[in-house]
Design an enzyme around this catalytic site. Structure first.
Site, PDB file in Angstrom:
ATOM      1  N   ARG A  51     -19.509  -6.260  53.229  1.00 36.19           N
ATOM      2  CA  ARG A  51     -20.269  -6.133  54.474  1.00 36.19           C
ATOM      3  C   ARG A  51     -19.929  -4.780  55.088  1.00 36.19           C
ATOM      4  O   ARG A  51     -18.790  -4.308  54.967  1.00 36.19           O
ATOM      5  CB  ARG A  51     -19.916  -7.251  55.462  1.00 36.19           C
TER       6      ARG A  51
ATOM      7  N   HIS B 279     -28.389  -2.534  50.128  1.00 39.21           N
ATOM      8  CA  HIS B 279     -27.915  -3.932  50.082  1.00 39.21           C
ATOM      9  C   HIS B 279     -28.578  -4.687  48.916  1.00 39.21           C
ATOM     10  O   HIS B 279     -29.196  -5.740  49.114  1.00 39.21           O
ATOM     11  CB  HIS B 279     -28.174  -4.642  51.420  1.00 39.21           C
TER      12      HIS B 279
END
Ligand code: NAP
Ligand code: GLV
Length: 306
Positions: free
Chosen positions: A221, A269
């Site tokens: 993250r 991502h």
């Protein structure tokens, strides 16, 4: 089912019904009577929809990480959250990481620079067994990539919350052993869940503990990294390169310095994406378990936050 992209929600509906024809799948917001919904499959809860489902029994996260779910106000702790665990998701992550580790190991960013300069120059190559890879997080994904890197003869270490014993992997655990782990790491991979304990774990101090010339790969993250500290370490040349798949602010804003930094590789991502055609079986198996009164698998521990 709640998903921002309707097409993807339709893919999920198809995949779930293929495996469990008796399952009635409704796509939010056309989900009918809220009292009839027993299972919710979602990435991020939309508004207060969770509180409005009085007979909800299990929440399924579309992602392996659940930090975004646990941050939501008003999530009911009496409802278990099952996170995504899927062999194809794990395989995708290992592919991404093997690619970027090999890229750094074989000095490809330097050869790309030399090509730009039209310079024919051979660089010294370190043997895989002398290349030290450190993986933060030895869970489902960390353990898989650790094993695959060890099979390629790399010297692999891992850092976890509790002690782990994996064949061929040097294990470190807990805050006390973080610095010993980092001192021996030339290519650092972050595969931690985002929790209060792991937020900004890659910062000025931890970066300075890595040996000069180390590279960082973050696929966990964005909030695991203090981006200003990383940029400063890249600017000074202490950290040689960074591959970033996740960011504090996603989508990465057009003006963000990572986009144009010569030592930074940016991906949007995509290190590993959940694919309904493989991941549906995880959801269906757990629905069947729930219906038969058997324990669910991969239930999030509220206390630990992952
Ligand atoms: P996992 O199975 O839950 O593994 C988490 C690992 O982190 C475990 O080894 C755990 O230690 C360790 N850990 C947790 N807190 C720690 C702490 N305070 N200190 C040290 N170690 C700690 O998770 P996973 O399935 O491998 O997924 C990892 C993360 O990858 C997800 O949370 C998600 O954020 C990210 N992800 C990203 C993408 C992408 O496309 N970029 C795709 C999928 C997943 P223990 O073993 O001791 O519990
Ligand atoms: C993706 O980021 C995931 O958590 O699966």
């Amino acid at each position: 089912m709640f998903k921002s992209e309707v097409d993807s929600a339709r893919d999920w509906k198809r995949a779930l019904q293929l495996m469990m024809p008796e399952l009635e799948v409704r796509i939010w917001p056309e989900s009918g009577d809220p009292g009839e919904i027993e299972y919710a499959l979602l990435w991020t809860p939309i508004g207060d929809v969770m509180q409005s489902l009085p007979n909800l029994k299990v929440v399924f996260s579309l992602g392996a990480g659940v930090d975004h779910l646990l941050r939501q106000e008003g999530l009911r702790r009496d409802i278990p959250i099952v996170r995504m665990v899927d062999a194809a998701l794990t395989q995708g992550m290992s592919e991404y990481l093997l690619f970027h580790v090999l890229r750094y190991h074989r000095r490809m960013p330097e050869y790309a620079f030399l090509q730009g300069e039209r310079r024919w120059q051979q660089l010294r190559q370190v043997a895989a067994e002398r290349r030290k890879i450190g993986i933060m997080g030895l869970g489902v994904m960390g353990a898989d990539v650790a094993g695959k890197l060890a099979a390629l003869n790399f010297s692999v270490a891992g850092w976890s919350r509790t002690p782990k014993s994996l064949p061929g992997i040097q294990g470190f655990f807990g805050a006390d052993q973080l610095h010993s782990f980092l001192r021996g790491t030339e290519i650092l991979i972050c595969l931690l869940p985002l929790t209060p304990q792991t937020r900004a774990v890659i910062n000025q101090q931890t970066l300075a503990t890595l040996p000069r010339g180390a590279c960082v790969i973050n696929v966990a993250r964005g909030a695991h990294v203090n981006e200003d500290d990383l940029l400063a370490a890249l600017e000074s040349g202490y950290i040689a390169g960074a591959t970033m798949d996740v960011f504090a602010d996603e989508p990465l804003p057009p003006g963000h310095p990572f986009w144009r930094h010569p030592a930074v590789t940016v991906t949007p991502h995509i290190a590993s994406l959940t694919n309904p055609s493989t991941a549906a079986s995880h959801v269906v198996n757990n629905i069947r378990r729930h219906q038969h009164g058997e324990p669910l698998t991969d239930v999030v521990d509220w206390e630990q936050g992952y």
